[in-house]
Design a protein around this motif. Structure first.
Motif, PDB file in Angstrom:
ATOM      1  N   HIS A 105      15.325   5.626  22.039  1.00 32.44           N
ATOM      2  CA  HIS A 105      14.625   4.590  21.277  1.00 32.44           C
ATOM      3  C   HIS A 105      15.111   4.630  19.826  1.00 32.44           C
ATOM      4  CE1 HIS A 105      11.732   3.796  24.525  1.00 32.44           C
ATOM      5  NE2 HIS A 105      11.792   5.089  24.755  1.00 32.44           N
ATOM      6  N   ARG A 107      14.649   2.387  16.424  1.00 32.52           N
ATOM      7  CA  ARG A 107      14.041   1.271  15.716  1.00 32.52           C
ATOM      8  C   ARG A 107      15.057   0.641  14.771  1.00 32.52           C
ATOM      9  NH1 ARG A 107       9.635   0.158  18.733  1.00 32.52           N
ATOM     10  NH2 ARG A 107       8.407   2.044  19.115  1.00 32.52           N
ATOM     11  N   SER A 112      18.101   8.102  15.331  1.00 27.09           N
ATOM     12  CA  SER A 112      17.379   8.975  16.257  1.00 27.09           C
ATOM     13  C   SER A 112      18.337   9.997  16.852  1.00 27.09           C
ATOM     14  CB  SER A 112      16.735   8.155  17.375  1.00 27.09           C
ATOM     15  OG  SER A 112      16.109   8.996  18.327  1.00 27.09           O
ATOM     16  N   GLU A 207       5.472   7.165  24.754  1.00 25.09           N
ATOM     17  CA  GLU A 207       6.725   6.417  24.733  1.00 25.09           C
ATOM     18  C   GLU A 207       6.986   5.934  26.149  1.00 25.09           C
ATOM     19  OE1 GLU A 207      10.069   8.314  23.046  1.00 25.09           O
ATOM     20  OE2 GLU A 207       9.075   8.830  21.166  1.00 25.09           O
TER      21      GLU A 207
END
Length: 209
Positions: A105, A107, A112, A207
């Motif tokens: 994931h 953003r 990350s 998540e």
């Protein structure tokens, strides 16, 4: 030994192996459609017999290339077919034994370094005194066949035996109304593992895909 290599390297053997391979992946498609991806991997794609099938197919293709001297006799179309299929099998083996699948994931505008594995894992945590030991192992469970799992964990010279007692597919937690309870949010999300029910209380997060 020569007799075995002769049988493995024959065109008839290749035809039989190709037929078994085609029927197997077709069968796996129906399993995945009816019982989910994990059942298809447990029963076919990650099964030992399927790995043996792919190994025999790779050996057969290689022996055919050598036996019929395809690279030197001008049989370029047949040679390219054998080599291309061999490359596919090698790539599948690398993915199976070296690579891993997961979801990261990220953003917008962020970075990350965390990836969530797509493989289901059996995780065991053993606490002995002030020390804790964690064991992780990929584990695919089938909805349509019996599941066997048994491991012995070694911690400081002591053996701990872990066995699978029962697998209940599609099990889910359900909140029960309680006058003294607290509010819960009940969600249903879908992804690679199929539909998944999620319940969150205040301050919790998850998540999902």
């Amino acid at each position: 030994m020569n007799r075995i290599l002769s049988v493995l390297g024959s065109m008839k053997t290749m035809a039989v192996l190709m037929l078994i391979f085609a029927v197997s992946i077709g069968y796996a498609t129906f399993i995945e459609n009816d019982f989910g991806t994990m059942s298809a991997k447990a029963d076919v794609y990650n099964a030992l017999w399927f790995e043996v099938l792919l190994g025999l197919l790779a050996v057969n293709l290689l022996l055919n290339i050598i036996r019929f001297k395809m690279a030197r006799n001008g049989k370029w179309l047949v040679f390219l077919f054998h080599v291309s299929f061999l490359i596919i099998l090698v790539g599948a083996a690398i993915t199976r034994y070296v690579g891993y699948e997961g979801v990261m994931h990220i953003r917008e505008g962020k970075s990350s370094d965390v990836i969530v594995s797509a493989e289901p894992y059996a995780t065991f945590t053993v606490t002995k005194g002030e020390k804790s030991y964690t064991f992780n192992e990929p584990l695919y469970l089938s909805k349509r066949t019996s599941n066997d799992f048994e491991r012995t964990l070694e911690t400081e010279g002591e053996a701990i035996r872990v066995t699978l007692d029962e697998y209940i597919p599609d099990a889910s937690y359900q909140a029960v109304a309680d006058p003294a309870g607290k509010p819960f949010l009940d969600l249903m999300v879908t992804g690679a593992q199929g539909a998944q029910q999620i319940q969150l209380s205040e301050g919790e997060f998850v998540e999902a895909n």
